[in-house]
Design a protein around this motif. Structure first.
Motif: not given
Length: 90
Positions: A8-27
């Protein structure tokens, strides 16, 4: 087990907001392997491999992400995933 992989390529305000960490937790909760990495153009790339319904749930979660994120678009690509071929002789 019915497994699949998707990118998935996710666009928007997705850097610097904990997106990667939250995605990791979900995964990790769903038993999914892969990665979430920042791209130079401001998007986040998420690779998801695992049980098909778990990957589908994570893909749906990516459409909103964590509270501080503002997702405007998600582009999905299904990636071939298969077990190694058997090796037979004679």
């Amino acid at each position: 087990m019915d497994t699949c992989c998707a990118k998935a390529l996710v666009t928007g305000k997705v850097q610097g907001v904990g997106f990667r960490r939250a995605a990791q937790e979900q995964a990790l909760k769903a038993g999914i392997t892969g990665h979430a990495i920042n791209l130079a153009d401001g998007r986040v790339e998420v690779l998801m491999c695992g049980e098909r319904t778990a990957v589908k749930r994570l893909a749906e979660w990516l459409r909103t992400g964590p509270g501080a994120a503002r997702v405007t678009h998600v582009e999905f690509e299904v990636i071939e995933a298969h077990a190694p071929d058997d090796f037979h002789t004679g």
